[in-house]
Scaffold this active site. Sequence first.
Site, PDB file in Angstrom:
ATOM      1  N   GLY A   1       0.860  -1.180   0.000  1.00  0.00           N
ATOM      2  CA  GLY A   1       0.000   0.000   0.000  1.00  0.00           C
ATOM      3  C   GLY A   1       0.887   1.216   0.000  1.00  0.00           C
ATOM      4  O   GLY A   1       1.699   1.394  -0.898  1.00  0.00           O
ATOM      5  N   GLU A   2       0.799   1.991   1.074  1.00  0.00           N
ATOM      6  CA  GLU A   2       1.619   3.204   1.191  1.00  0.00           C
ATOM      7  C   GLU A   2       2.173   3.222   2.610  1.00  0.00           C
ATOM      8  O   GLU A   2       1.430   3.416   3.559  1.00  0.00           O
ATOM      9  CB  GLU A   2       0.718   4.421   0.891  1.00  0.00           C
ATOM     10  N   SER A   3       3.481   3.035   2.714  1.00  0.00           N
ATOM     11  CA  SER A   3       4.061   2.845   4.052  1.00  0.00           C
ATOM     12  C   SER A   3       3.930   4.087   4.927  1.00  0.00           C
ATOM     13  O   SER A   3       3.792   3.969   6.141  1.00  0.00           O
ATOM     14  CB  SER A   3       5.519   2.410   3.943  1.00  0.00           C
TER      15      SER A   3
ATOM     16  N   CYS B   1       5.964  -5.329   0.130  1.00  0.00           N
ATOM     17  CA  CYS B   1       6.068  -3.972  -0.426  1.00  0.00           C
ATOM     18  C   CYS B   1       6.068  -2.924   0.698  1.00  0.00           C
ATOM     19  O   CYS B   1       7.036  -2.844   1.441  1.00  0.00           O
ATOM     20  CB  CYS B   1       4.969  -3.765  -1.458  1.00  0.00           C
TER      21      CYS B   1
ATOM     22  N   ARG C   1      12.898   3.211  -0.477  1.00  0.00           N
ATOM     23  CA  ARG C   1      11.424   3.166  -0.451  1.00  0.00           C
ATOM     24  C   ARG C   1      10.752   3.128  -1.814  1.00  0.00           C
ATOM     25  O   ARG C   1       9.771   2.423  -2.008  1.00  0.00           O
ATOM     26  CB  ARG C   1      10.945   4.403   0.309  1.00  0.00           C
TER      27      ARG C   1
ATOM     28  N   ILE D   1       4.868  -2.728  -7.743  1.00  0.00           N
ATOM     29  CA  ILE D   1       4.079  -1.498  -7.866  1.00  0.00           C
ATOM     30  C   ILE D   1       4.732  -0.406  -7.011  1.00  0.00           C
ATOM     31  O   ILE D   1       4.747  -0.511  -5.794  1.00  0.00           O
ATOM     32  CB  ILE D   1       2.619  -1.726  -7.392  1.00  0.00           C
ATOM     33  N   ARG D   2       5.293   0.598  -7.649  1.00  0.00           N
ATOM     34  CA  ARG D   2       6.063   1.646  -6.937  1.00  0.00           C
ATOM     35  C   ARG D   2       6.902   0.977  -5.835  1.00  0.00           C
ATOM     36  O   ARG D   2       6.894   1.381  -4.676  1.00  0.00           O
ATOM     37  CB  ARG D   2       5.129   2.697  -6.317  1.00  0.00           C
TER      38      ARG D   2
ATOM     39  N   HIS E   1       4.289  -8.139  -4.901  1.00  0.00           N
ATOM     40  CA  HIS E   1       2.943  -8.452  -4.388  1.00  0.00           C
ATOM     41  C   HIS E   1       2.515  -9.887  -4.712  1.00  0.00           C
ATOM     42  O   HIS E   1       1.739 -10.088  -5.657  1.00  0.00           O
ATOM     43  CB  HIS E   1       1.933  -7.483  -5.003  1.00  0.00           C
TER      44      HIS E   1
ATOM     45  N   GLU F   1       0.300 -11.528  -3.393  1.00  0.00           N
ATOM     46  CA  GLU F   1      -1.158 -11.668  -3.231  1.00  0.00           C
ATOM     47  C   GLU F   1      -1.911 -11.281  -4.511  1.00  0.00           C
ATOM     48  O   GLU F   1      -3.109 -11.469  -4.597  1.00  0.00           O
ATOM     49  CB  GLU F   1      -1.638 -10.838  -2.024  1.00  0.00           C
TER      50      GLU F   1
HETATM   51  N1  GLN Z   1       6.746   2.658  -2.260  1.00  0.00           N
HETATM   52  C1  GLN Z   1       5.537   2.520  -1.512  1.00  0.00           C
HETATM   53  C2  GLN Z   1       5.717   3.082  -0.104  1.00  0.00           C
HETATM   54  O1  GLN Z   1       6.565   3.801   0.189  1.00  0.00           O
HETATM   55  C3  GLN Z   1       5.109   1.077  -1.417  1.00  0.00           C
HETATM   56  C4  GLN Z   1       4.367   0.655  -2.658  1.00  0.00           C
HETATM   57  C5  GLN Z   1       3.521  -0.580  -2.469  1.00  0.00           C
HETATM   58  O2  GLN Z   1       3.323  -1.092  -1.373  1.00  0.00           O
HETATM   59  N2  GLN Z   1       2.975  -1.061  -3.563  1.00  0.00           N
HETATM   60  O3  GLN Z   1       4.945   2.790   0.754  1.00  0.00           O
END
Ligand code: GLN
Length: 214
Positions: free
Chosen positions: A64-66, A96, A126, A155-156, A195, A197
């Site tokens: 997700g987004e840390s 991630c 990150r 993903i990112r 990911h 999942e």
């Molecule tokens: N780069 C993202 C972050 O800093 C993580 C991306 C992801 O979990 N798909 O949280």
Amino acid sequence: MCTFNEIRNTRYEIRNIMLTIGILALQGAFLEHAAKVRQLGVEAVEVRKPEQLEGLAALILPGGESTAMGLVAERWGLVEPLREWVRSGKPVWGTCAGMILLADRAVGQKQGGQPLIGGLDVTVNRNYFGRQSKSFETLLEVPLLGAEPCPAIFIRAPAIIEAGSQVEVLARTAGHDEIVIVAVRQGNILATAFHPELTADLRWHQLFLDMVAG
Ligand code: GLN
């Protein structure tokens, strides 16, 4: 007669107690993880409060987004209980953003930093893959999971740019000008930059449940 799921359940029972896996559900891809765990015949519950950690056999921190996850975890009083969880050696898997949270050190953090849980002796970058392309799929060689390469969706995604001597490297892939680490294990901690999942391959979830069942 025994169904497939009953056989699986037996495999992940310890002394006749069914294992329950908690999925941190503050933000991100927690539903997908829960679905995979259930597909393997194991119970999964969403965790949003410290008291919901009680009685769980293991914990998954999703992608997700840390930064968002860290801030919500801080607001809801989860950071210390999660640190305690990892410190006490209970099984935990970060994917991630979840991997970033488990790292002892992170570069490329938001200004002012972000709360990390830590416990995994690595440095993560990150948004290592984020600058190049936001998202891509590749095949990874993962000897621990068998000869067949693993499909992996990034993903990112972060990458591990430095790992301590106690860290077992499970997979690497091509980075910008170097090969970077994208999956590791250290004791009861599993971390993947991608990911699992989101693919049909169940082997990472299987590996984690095997770690949990000991
Ligand atoms: N780069 C993202 C972050 O800093 C993580 C991306 C992801 O979990 N798909 O949280």
